[in-house]
Design an enzyme around this catalytic site. Structure first.
Site, mmCIF file in Angstrom:
data_model
loop_
_atom_site.group_PDB
_atom_site.id
_atom_site.type_symbol
_atom_site.label_atom_id
_atom_site.label_comp_id
_atom_site.label_asym_id
_atom_site.label_seq_id
_atom_site.Cartn_x
_atom_site.Cartn_y
_atom_site.Cartn_z
ATOM 1 N N ALA A 151 14.929 4.373 -3.443
ATOM 2 C CA ALA A 151 14.517 2.990 -4.461
ATOM 3 C C ALA A 151 14.104 2.007 -3.269
ATOM 4 O O ALA A 151 14.454 1.968 -2.136
ATOM 5 C CB ALA A 151 15.668 2.655 -4.774
ATOM 6 N N HIS B 229 -8.096 -3.460 -1.491
ATOM 7 C CA HIS B 229 -9.086 -4.356 -1.378
ATOM 8 C C HIS B 229 -9.312 -4.520 0.049
ATOM 9 O O HIS B 229 -8.109 -4.278 0.768
ATOM 10 C CB HIS B 229 -8.923 -5.499 -1.881
ATOM 11 C CG HIS B 229 -8.735 -5.665 -3.528
ATOM 12 N ND1 HIS B 229 -9.695 -5.732 -4.302
ATOM 13 C CD2 HIS B 229 -7.540 -5.422 -4.192
ATOM 14 C CE1 HIS B 229 -9.251 -5.588 -5.554
ATOM 15 N NE2 HIS B 229 -8.031 -5.385 -5.555
ATOM 16 N N ARG C 47 9.565 6.474 5.075
ATOM 17 C CA ARG C 47 9.517 7.353 6.283
ATOM 18 C C ARG C 47 10.377 8.529 5.968
ATOM 19 O O ARG C 47 11.222 8.421 5.407
ATOM 20 C CB ARG C 47 9.772 6.791 7.619
ATOM 21 C CG ARG C 47 9.086 5.636 8.045
ATOM 22 C CD ARG C 47 9.563 5.029 9.585
ATOM 23 N NE ARG C 47 8.770 4.045 9.756
ATOM 24 C CZ ARG C 47 7.530 4.064 10.302
ATOM 25 N NH1 ARG C 47 6.830 5.288 10.455
ATOM 26 N NH2 ARG C 47 6.742 3.000 10.664
ATOM 27 N N ASP D 156 -7.443 3.467 -11.330
ATOM 28 C CA ASP D 156 -8.975 3.320 -11.028
ATOM 29 C C ASP D 156 -9.688 4.574 -10.405
ATOM 30 O O ASP D 156 -10.711 4.941 -10.690
ATOM 31 C CB ASP D 156 -9.292 1.969 -10.159
ATOM 32 C CG ASP D 156 -8.996 0.617 -10.472
ATOM 33 O OD1 ASP D 156 -7.792 0.721 -11.066
ATOM 34 O OD2 ASP D 156 -9.676 -0.174 -10.782
ATOM 35 N N SER E 265 -4.441 1.121 -16.029
ATOM 36 C CA SER E 265 -5.551 0.816 -15.950
ATOM 37 C C SER E 265 -6.572 1.226 -16.787
ATOM 38 O O SER E 265 -7.451 0.649 -17.388
ATOM 39 C CB SER E 265 -6.141 0.582 -14.323
ATOM 40 O OG SER E 265 -5.492 -0.203 -13.595
ATOM 41 N N THR F 194 3.163 4.547 2.004
ATOM 42 C CA THR F 194 1.569 4.208 2.493
ATOM 43 C C THR F 194 0.959 5.412 3.154
ATOM 44 O O THR F 194 0.013 5.469 3.220
ATOM 45 C CB THR F 194 1.814 3.384 3.709
ATOM 46 O OG1 THR F 194 2.667 3.720 4.707
ATOM 47 C CG2 THR F 194 2.286 1.862 3.045
ATOM 48 N N LYS F 195 1.881 6.618 3.253
ATOM 49 C CA LYS F 195 1.162 7.719 3.930
ATOM 50 C C LYS F 195 1.756 8.939 3.200
ATOM 51 O O LYS F 195 2.819 9.041 2.572
ATOM 52 C CB LYS F 195 1.642 8.041 5.348
ATOM 53 C CG LYS F 195 1.178 6.610 6.337
ATOM 54 C CD LYS F 195 1.532 6.924 7.756
ATOM 55 C CE LYS F 195 0.785 5.803 8.501
ATOM 56 N NZ LYS F 195 1.273 6.042 9.993
ATOM 57 N N ASN G 67 11.252 5.739 -16.570
ATOM 58 C CA ASN G 67 11.963 4.805 -17.247
ATOM 59 C C ASN G 67 11.046 3.481 -17.372
ATOM 60 O O ASN G 67 9.863 3.423 -17.030
ATOM 61 C CB ASN G 67 13.341 4.555 -16.309
ATOM 62 C CG ASN G 67 14.638 4.082 -16.956
ATOM 63 O OD1 ASN G 67 14.383 3.217 -17.858
ATOM 64 N ND2 ASN G 67 15.548 4.877 -16.750
#
Length: 220
Positions: free
Chosen positions: A168, A123, A188, A101, A79, A173-174, A93
């Site tokens: 893969a 968002h 996880r 951002d 970006s 998310t955490k 790769n």
């Protein structure tokens, strides 16, 4: 709070439609940076693979920082580029995408398989906020000697610890601690990576003897 402060602090903001002169000027700066990034990535992706030194020069101009011995298979997408800081011996790769951002910090000896996406921008869930163009940006940090498998997605604000392996197809998310194997949607921790793993290529497939001999000689 100014536009720059909103972005820096991870608050919700809009890139356009500002009335304050300072915010309007900063928004224009962001637009120009994105244009420069797209032009540089386009140039990199269209440069012959054999022109390695030229490609590396483009990357060093595009990115915020780039260590020694980088190798990125084209195409790559950023970006901003200038918000991404990469250490030594980085490999990616095909089709690395970095939505930087906010800042992205990548350590030494990191490997990315095909189609890895690192995203700092998101968002709000509330539809009316998105209709107004609302977004937020949160820093992503990836430690040393991390391997991101094919089609891994790293979401805003995530930190991945040194030596971790992300399987893969995972969506991270955490935060992921150092020295673990983690995978899944959402990603996880499955188990710790131990000394016993040096004996295996993957589960049930033993490491070839010539490689074990080579590494033992190197360690001596």
């Amino acid at each position: 709070m100014s536009l720059a402060e909103q972005i820096e602090s991870g608050k919700v903001y809009m890139e356009y439609g500002h009335s304050d002169p300072a915010d309007k000027a900063y928004a224009e700066t962001l637009t120009n940076l994105r244009r420069c990034s797209k032009d540089a990535a386009f140039k990199y992706n269209k440069t012959l693979p054999s022109r390695y030194r030229k490609k590396e020069k483009i990357l060093r101009k595009l990115l915020g920082a780039l260590g020694e011995n980088p190798f990125m298979e084209a195409p790559v997408h950023f970006s901003y580029g200038c918000n991404t800081y990469i250490g030594n011996n980085f490999y990616s790769n095909f089709n690395l995408t970095v939505v930087d951002d906010s800042r992205v910090y990548i350590g030494d000896d990191v490997m990315c398989a095909p189609n890895v996406t690192i995203a700092t921008a998101g968002h709000p869930l509330y539809a009316e906020f998105r209709r107004k163009g609302a977004q937020f940006s949160m820093t992503v940090k990836i430690g040393n000697c991390v391997w991101l498998g094919a089609n891994v997605v790293v979401l805003p604000g995530v930190t991945i610890g040194d030596g971790a392996v992300i399987g893969a197809g995972s969506i991270v998310t955490k935060d992921i601690p150092p020295g673990v194997l983690a995978f899944g949607v959402p990603c996880r921790v499955v188990r710790r990576i131990t000394e016993d793993d040096r004996n295996w290529i993957r589960k049930g497939v033993p490491m070839n003897n010539d490689w074990m001999t080579l590494t033992e000689n190197i360690q001596k």
